[in-house]
Design a protein around this motif. Structure first.
Motif, short mmCIF file in Angstrom:
data_model
loop_
_atom_site.label_atom_id
_atom_site.label_comp_id
_atom_site.label_asym_id
_atom_site.label_seq_id
_atom_site.Cartn_x
_atom_site.Cartn_y
_atom_site.Cartn_z
N THR A 251 46.86 52.10 37.04
CA THR A 251 46.75 53.24 36.14
C THR A 251 46.69 52.79 34.68
O THR A 251 45.99 53.39 33.86
CB THR A 251 47.93 54.22 36.33
OG1 THR A 251 49.17 53.50 36.25
CG2 THR A 251 47.85 54.91 37.66
N SER A 252 47.39 51.71 34.35
CA SER A 252 47.28 51.15 33.00
C SER A 252 45.89 50.57 32.76
O SER A 252 45.30 50.75 31.68
CB SER A 252 48.33 50.05 32.80
OG SER A 252 49.64 50.55 32.99
N ALA A 253 45.35 49.89 33.76
CA ALA A 253 44.02 49.31 33.63
C ALA A 253 42.95 50.38 33.48
O ALA A 253 42.00 50.23 32.71
CB ALA A 253 43.72 48.40 34.83
N ILE A 254 43.09 51.50 34.23
CA ILE A 254 42.07 52.54 34.13
C ILE A 254 42.16 53.27 32.79
O ILE A 254 41.16 53.80 32.29
CB ILE A 254 42.16 53.52 35.31
CG1 ILE A 254 40.80 54.20 35.54
CG2 ILE A 254 43.21 54.57 35.09
CD1 ILE A 254 39.65 53.27 35.87
N ALA A 255 43.35 53.29 32.17
CA ALA A 255 43.46 53.82 30.81
C ALA A 255 42.65 52.95 29.85
O ALA A 255 41.97 53.46 28.95
CB ALA A 255 44.92 53.89 30.37
N CYS A 256 42.71 51.64 30.06
CA CYS A 256 41.89 50.74 29.26
C CYS A 256 40.40 51.03 29.46
O CYS A 256 39.63 51.07 28.50
CB CYS A 256 42.18 49.28 29.62
SG CYS A 256 43.84 48.71 29.19
N MET A 257 40.01 51.23 30.72
CA MET A 257 38.60 51.50 31.00
C MET A 257 38.16 52.83 30.40
O MET A 257 37.04 52.96 29.89
CB MET A 257 38.37 51.50 32.51
CG MET A 257 36.91 51.39 32.92
SD MET A 257 36.15 49.87 32.32
CE MET A 257 34.54 49.96 33.12
#
Length: 506
Positions: free
Chosen positions: A279-285
């Motif tokens: 979920t943190s990575a998809i916030a970056c995306m």
């Protein structure tokens, strides 16, 4: 062995038919997150408004999109994801018609709020269906299609917006949604199954606290420049709003921690390292995809003098290569550990974005820009299925709605924060280079001139440097996404066999 194979094949066909029906609407709503960027100058002229007014056309949609996501994800568990999806699709389609018919700024902003709310109802349901229709060992390809649809939509929004604005007028960036929405509604009714619901008690304190907290934070960050970081209502200013939002969200988490019935946000989801990191990575995306095209489109139109359509064609390879590699990337993640694929995609994306930014001040031949655009599209194709699969792999049917809501909310929060940060960064970097060049401030209107396409010759070099440096933001955040991906727990889900949820339906 023949028996299970025979019964599984119709279920596979039903799941894929449902996915393709859902992708139509999902693609449409995400296109609307970026399509307005290209049409902003035309909307300013058509509605006789300024930069602050037209920014609200974009901001109101994102705000109405992100605030309800936690709630609408949970509502899908209670009332059925198909029902919620169809309601959201109807609201979005009718609001699109309203947008196209708007004759003043207030009406258009109100219609965009309705659009965003419809999108918020729809979006978590798409991911819930994938989680519940596809077993983990076959979910990668489905997540590849779903994630690629999101990435391609964000990248093709400016292209479609340019073509429609140049040929038919800005109103058609909204009118085009009406027939597409009608087709999507028909396909969902025909192809998507009604999944079993789960009896829920709605966590009313959680609903209120989450909505208020997210609204205060997102509005504060998104509109900080509009209010010059000053008062909004009386003495209550932007900083008060952001701090209050953070405190409300802390209260929300505490309420969720001690809620004895069914919390809106099961905090146990974050005990899974993969879910927390994904979920943190998809916030970056979300931040990268939303901010990437803003400086690029401004550079191509305001500095290089291209029309919206010509500018959009120069970034078309992003969408093209993303689409071409989507199926391969989705199938590959079923056979390989998603950690490496996600990291490869993020790092490739970040490095290429930074390289693109460094090219801009050199005023390269325009055709040179096609190569990094293609590499960015190829890299992004590897990110979406790997991150989505990692986040949803361990979600059971009971938590599918909550998990989808959290996942999509974090992606949209990343997008909103990125948009706000990008506006500030572009303004600051252009101003810094204008000052360094010794050009008189009266010749530069800052972001207003860039958005309106009126960059004076004297500051074109400074503007190019500023826009190029602004691309370092999405580039650096993409690299951060890659670092987060390296922390994913190693998975052997492609070797596992799990019962298909469809098989358990009566």
């Amino acid at each position: 062995m023949a028996g299970p194979t025979t019964t599984a094949e119709p279920e596979d066909r039903q799941a894929w038919a449902a996915l393709w029906a859902l992708v139509i609407g999902f693609f449409m709503i995400l296109v609307d997150s970026t399509i307005v960027t290209t049409a902003m100058p035309a909307i300013m002229t058509g509605l006789d408004t300024g930069v602050s007014g037209v920014v609200w056309v974009h901001s109101s949609y994102l705000l109405a999109f992100v605030v309800p996501l936690l709630i609408t994800g949970r509502m899908g568990d209670r009332f059925g994801p198909k029902n919620l999806y169809l309601i959201g699709l109807a609201v979005f389609t009718l609001a699109s018609l309203w947008c196209g018919l708007a004759t003043d700024l207030g009406s258009l902003v109100a219609a965009r709020v309705a659009q965003g709310f419809g999108a918020a109802i729809m979006t978590p349901q798409s991911m819930t269906f994938i989680t519940r229709l596809f077993p983990a060992h076959r979910r990668g390809a489905a997540m590849g299609i779903w994630g690629a649809a999101g990435g391609i939509a964000a990248l093709t929004g400016p292209l479609l917006g340019g073509v429609l604005t140049d040929s038919l007028g800005w109103e058609w960036i909204f009118f085009v949604n009406v027939p597409i929405g009608a087709i999507a509604f028909w396909r969902v009714v025909a192809a998507v199954p009604a999944l079993p619901t789960h009896a829920r008690r709605f966590d009313i304190p959680g609903v209120v606290l989450s909505a208020v907290g997210i609204f205060l934070i997102v509005f504060g960050v998104q509109e900080a420049e509009t209010f010059d970081w000053g008062p909004v209502i009386g003495w209550f200013g932007i900083w008060h709003m952001i701090v209050a939002g953070v405190l409300v969200m802390i209260a929300f988490v505490l309420v969720q921690r001690f809620t004895r019935t069914e919390p809106l946000l099961p905090l146990g989801l974050f005990a899974d390292r993969n879910f927390a990191l994904a979920t943190s990575a998809i916030a970056c995306m979300g931040l990268v995809i939303t901010t990437l095209n803003i400086p690029i489109m401004f550079y191509l139109q305001s500095v290089r003098g291209l029309t919206p359509t010509q500018a959009a064609l120069l970034i078309a390879p992003m969408a093209l290569f993303g689409a071409l590699l989507a199926k391969y990337a989705g199938a590959r993640v079923n056979r390989r550990d998603p950690r490496g694929q996600s990291a490869l995609g993020f790092f490739g994306f970040g490095v290429t974005i930074i390289a693109y930014g460094l090219l801009l001040p050199a005023q390269p031949p325009l055709l040179w820009l096609l190569l990094p655009a293609a590499l960015m599209g190829a890299s992004s194709a590897f990110v979406w299925p790997a991150v989505s699969l990692t986040a949803t792999r361990d979600l059971g049917p009971a938590n599918a709605g909550a998990g989808s809501g959290v996942y999509n909310a974090t992606r949209q929060i990343g997008a909103v924060l990125g948009s706000a940060m990008m506006a500030v960064l572009i303004e600051a970097r252009i101003a810094a280079h204008v000052d360094a060049s010794g050009t008189q401030a009266s010749t530069a209107g800052g972001l207003s001139d860039v958005m309106a396409g009126h960059v004076p010759e004297l500051i074109r070099s400074a503007t190019s440097w500023g826009l190029g440096e602004a691309l370092l933001l999405p580039g650096a955040v993409a690299l951060l996404g890659g670092a987060l991906s390296l922390g994913f727990r190693r998975s052997a889900h492609h070797l596992e066999s799990e019962p298909d949820v469809l098989d358990s339906r009566p």
